[in-house]
Design a protein around this motif. Structure first.
Motif, PDB file in Angstrom:
ATOM      1  N   LEU A   1     -13.230  -6.282  -1.435  1.00  0.00           N
ATOM      2  CA  LEU A   1     -13.937  -5.232  -2.180  1.00  0.00           C
ATOM      3  C   LEU A   1     -14.334  -5.687  -3.582  1.00  0.00           C
ATOM      4  O   LEU A   1     -15.309  -5.186  -4.151  1.00  0.00           O
TER       5      LEU A   1
ATOM      6  N   ASN B   1     -20.022  -6.830  -2.514  1.00  0.00           N
ATOM      7  CA  ASN B   1     -19.394  -5.688  -1.856  1.00  0.00           C
ATOM      8  C   ASN B   1     -19.102  -4.538  -2.813  1.00  0.00           C
ATOM      9  O   ASN B   1     -18.800  -3.425  -2.363  1.00  0.00           O
TER      10      ASN B   1
ATOM     11  N   PHE C   1     -19.497  -1.435  -5.011  1.00  0.00           N
ATOM     12  CA  PHE C   1     -20.392  -0.291  -4.801  1.00  0.00           C
ATOM     13  C   PHE C   1     -21.274  -0.048  -6.027  1.00  0.00           C
ATOM     14  O   PHE C   1     -20.812  -0.076  -7.159  1.00  0.00           O
TER      15      PHE C   1
ATOM     16  N   ARG D   1     -26.569   5.508  -2.485  1.00  0.00           N
ATOM     17  CA  ARG D   1     -26.004   4.158  -2.462  1.00  0.00           C
ATOM     18  C   ARG D   1     -27.109   3.122  -2.513  1.00  0.00           C
ATOM     19  O   ARG D   1     -28.084   3.193  -1.781  1.00  0.00           O
TER      20      ARG D   1
ATOM     21  N   TYR E   1     -19.850  -1.184  -0.940  1.00  0.00           N
ATOM     22  CA  TYR E   1     -19.044  -0.282  -0.126  1.00  0.00           C
ATOM     23  C   TYR E   1     -17.982   0.395  -0.985  1.00  0.00           C
ATOM     24  O   TYR E   1     -17.483  -0.179  -1.947  1.00  0.00           O
ATOM     25  N   THR E   2     -17.640   1.607  -0.602  1.00  0.00           N
ATOM     26  CA  THR E   2     -16.561   2.325  -1.280  1.00  0.00           C
ATOM     27  C   THR E   2     -15.263   2.228  -0.498  1.00  0.00           C
ATOM     28  O   THR E   2     -14.195   2.533  -1.021  1.00  0.00           O
TER      29      THR E   2
ATOM     30  N   LEU F   1     -13.075   0.138   2.884  1.00  0.00           N
ATOM     31  CA  LEU F   1     -12.948  -0.978   3.813  1.00  0.00           C
ATOM     32  C   LEU F   1     -11.927  -0.579   4.867  1.00  0.00           C
ATOM     33  O   LEU F   1     -10.833  -0.125   4.541  1.00  0.00           O
TER      34      LEU F   1
ATOM     35  N   GLN G   1     -21.359  -1.627  11.963  1.00  0.00           N
ATOM     36  CA  GLN G   1     -21.312  -2.463  10.769  1.00  0.00           C
ATOM     37  C   GLN G   1     -22.341  -3.588  10.838  1.00  0.00           C
ATOM     38  O   GLN G   1     -23.069  -3.846   9.875  1.00  0.00           O
TER      39      GLN G   1
ATOM     40  N   GLU H   1     -22.953  -0.172   7.984  1.00  0.00           N
ATOM     41  CA  GLU H   1     -22.060   0.926   7.628  1.00  0.00           C
ATOM     42  C   GLU H   1     -20.925   1.006   8.634  1.00  0.00           C
ATOM     43  O   GLU H   1     -21.096   0.681   9.814  1.00  0.00           O
TER      44      GLU H   1
END
Length: 641
Positions: free
Chosen positions: A572, A577, A579, A588, A592-593, A595, A633, A638
């Motif tokens: 993250l 990665n 966000f 967005r 990503y928020t 994992l 994904q 997503e």
């Protein structure tokens, strides 16, 4: 195929090493490397065969013959031969090297390597010629410093591409095996044509000090041992010019990434160079220049132009010609939703028509046909979804997330809390939870990794029960005991956050608000200091909460494997990665928020029931060491729950 423009003709000049020009073995190697770099010209011929496999079989058969020869001779009479002893005692080393060459040089890999022509002989991989030259010159006595200096000196005049450097250990093994076979042929008088003779004649001859055949046998086996134990990942990064360019990443993140991610970056550079008229170092330099011009931090990382939205920019600048398969995947990514839904719809329609057609030809009435459509539509759609998902994971490669390497510890800026949101019902449950928390800490110790229980009481007809206070006391004392046992100076890594019950008219009972989801939502409020929560009991160094960047959520029975917390945080924390969103619309932009790693059933509980055996899958494979496809994904970027 070559790094740059292929040569239509071959200019081949002989090179000769004069011993009086070199004061040491290292000087000799330097002269050899420069001579090879200046005289060898690459050919652009397309190769359709891999000579390594056929040659390897001959080597294997011959060396086995010599092994049995030495074994027979030693049995019949005492032979004072060092070569015989070394071959008999180290035959497993030779067998391992032969196996490694076979595994390390598949046909498609060999065909992609740049080739040179030796006089009237067929094209041969340049890296094999270099490996043979250094093996002959040093009488099969190799060490890693010698090889490092040889490659670095060679690249002062001619660039080796990524595939060639990775192929070097394999080609060195093959070349040493050839030298070993040549020496054994002389010692045993068993005929065997050495390919080194062809290469030596084709390059004009290699003048080097002559050693006895027994010495060459011993040197060869020692070199095979060295080649088997060397850390070739470190060697590659030491000699790769592409690596040296990428290390200059303006954001400074490339050097902090793990090896797998760095290798993904280098592989993309190699792929881009194969599809354009630029060499790998030129591609890497252009990516670096674009990153230096980036306006925001994400665009200042070289990975933005390799794995991120900037990939289209670099492909356009390079005039990149993608293979057909890659073009199809690009189209699929661009129209993923439409392609996915249309494919499912068409397949569902086709599967539904099968029983409908059958009913029509069977003379069914309109009412019966409609009933068949209604009954077959749902199973047909379910089968269609499964079939399309199966095809999608074959067409689209698994998306491997880039990661930062936190092997030396999680930086303070990425401080993380591991939490277990759960209910406490009795003393046994609480004892188990405290043990789990301790085990997570022992498997993932880190000064910037904290561990907490997020707890509720069970639902009850009243706000408080007589047993509540005893459980709270046990939980509080348990956390304090863990902190006393493992606290390092002021760093107490264990926490307890317990919520009071509130009345829920829908459930007609007193309970924790929104159960598990509510615990996480309110814990997030605590971290952001937004408002009051129902966490009435908070045990631990609460000042550390304001610095928490990430939260790892575990179920009560989930095991956090060793060092996995650092890998999750490193994923993250990677700039691609992280966000980012549009402040005006809250949409967005990238990153990503959350994992969600895959979960594997522990082997000791996999056979407790038929369901657990079916669900656990293949426990012989470690999920944490392989990429796993996920349709949503890989196709849509997503995750799903």
């Amino acid at each position: 195929m070559s790094n740059g423009n292929p040569q239509s003709s071959v200019e081949q000049k002989p090179f000769i090493l004069q011993n009086d020009k070199a004061s040491s073995a290292q000087d000799q190697v330097n002269i050899l490397a420069l001579d090879l770099a200046q005289n060898f010209k690459l050919t652009g011929n397309t190769l359709y065969r891999n000579p390594v496999r056929a040659r390897l079989k001959k080597l294997n058969d011959f060396i086995r013959k010599t092994y049995h020869y030495f074994k027979k001779v030693n049995k019949e009479q005492a032979v004072n031969s060092q070569a015989s002893e070394w071959v008999l005692d180290n035959f497993y080393v030779i067998e391992q090297a032969i196996r490694q060459v076979g595994e390390g040089m598949p046909s498609d890999y060999y065909r992609r390597l740049p080739h040179v022509a030796l006089d009237d002989h067929n094209d041969i991989a340049r890296i094999y010629v270099l490996s043979t030259a250094i093996t002959i010159t040093n009488q099969s006595s190799l060490d890693i410093d010698l090889l490092t200096n040889f490659v670095q000196t060679y690249q002062e005049a001619a660039l080796l591409n990524t595939g060639e450097i990775w192929a070097l250990p394999t080609m060195l093994r093959l070349s040493v095996l050839e030298a070993l076979a040549g020496a054994l042929a002389t010692l045993t008088q068993i005929p065997f044509p050495s390919s080194h003779t062809v290469l030596t004649n084709g390059t004009g001859g290699l003048n080097s000090p002559q050693s006895s055949d027994e010495t060459i046998v011993i040197n060869s086996i020692l070199s095979l041992r060295m080649l088997a134990t060397q850390d070739w990942k470190s060697f590659f990064e030491c000699v790769s010019l592409v690596e040296q360019i990428l290390q200059k990443d303006p954001l400074g993140m490339y050097s902090r990434m793990d090896f797998e991610t760095r290798n993904i970056y280098r592989n993309i550079v190699e792929k881009l160079a194969l599809g354009c008229e630029h060499t790998e170092d030129q591609v890497a330099a252009l990516i670096l220049a674009l990153a230096e011009e980036g306006e925001v931090s994400r665009q200042q990382h070289i990975g933005y132009y390799l794995l991120g939205a900037g990939r289209k920019i670099i492909e356009k600048r390079l005039d990149y010609r993608a293979p057909l398969v890659e073009k199809f995947r690009g189209w699929l990514y661009s129209y993923a939703t439409a392609a996915y839904l249309i494919s499912i719809s068409i397949l569902t329609l086709g599967l539904t028509l099968i029983p409908v057609i059958f009913s029509v030809f069977s003379g069914g009435s309109w009412l019966q046909i409609i009933l068949v459509i209604l009954l077959s539509f749902l199973p047909a759609s379910s089968i269609a979804v499964d079939l399309i998902n199966l095809q999608a994971v074959h067409l689209v490669p698994p998306h491997i997330f880039p990661k930062l390497s936190f092997q030396d510890g999680i930086p303070a800026e990425y401080r993380t809390m591991v939490v277990i949101p759960t209910l406490i019902k009795n003393r046994d449950d609480l004892e188990f939870l405290l043990t789990q928390l301790e085990n997570h800490y022992l498997a993932n110790p880190d000064p910037n990794l904290d561990f907490a229980l997020l707890t509720d009481f069970s639902d009850a007809p009243e706000k408080e029960l007589p047993s509540d206070n005893e459980l709270i006391f046990q939980a509080t004392e348990g956390i304090k005991e863990l902190n006393d046992r493992y606290a390092d100076n002021a760093l107490a890594p264990f926490f307890l956050f317990h919520r009071e019950r509130i009345w829920n008219p829908a459930e007609d009972c007193w309970m924790g608000w929104e159960r598990k989801r509510g615990k996480l939502v309110e814990f997030n409020f605590l971290l952001k200091e937004k408002r009051e929560t129902t966490y009435t009991i908070q045990i631990g160094n609460l000042q550390r909460l304001s610095g928490i960047r990430y939260v790892i959520t575990l179920d009560a029975d989930t095991v956090l494997p060793r060092e996995s917390a650092r890998r999750l945080v490193g994923t993250l924390a990677h700039p691609l990665n992280q966000f980012s969103y549009e402040s005006e619309t809250d949409q967005r932009i990238a990153g990503y928020t959350m994992l969600q790693p895959r979960v594997q059933v522990r082997p000791e509980i996999a056979n407790r029931s038929l369901f657990s055996r079916l669900y656990s899958g293949d426990l012989a494979l470690d999920l944490y060491t392989r990429a796993v496809s996920d349709v949503y994904q890989d196709l849509f970027g997503e995750g799903n729950y």
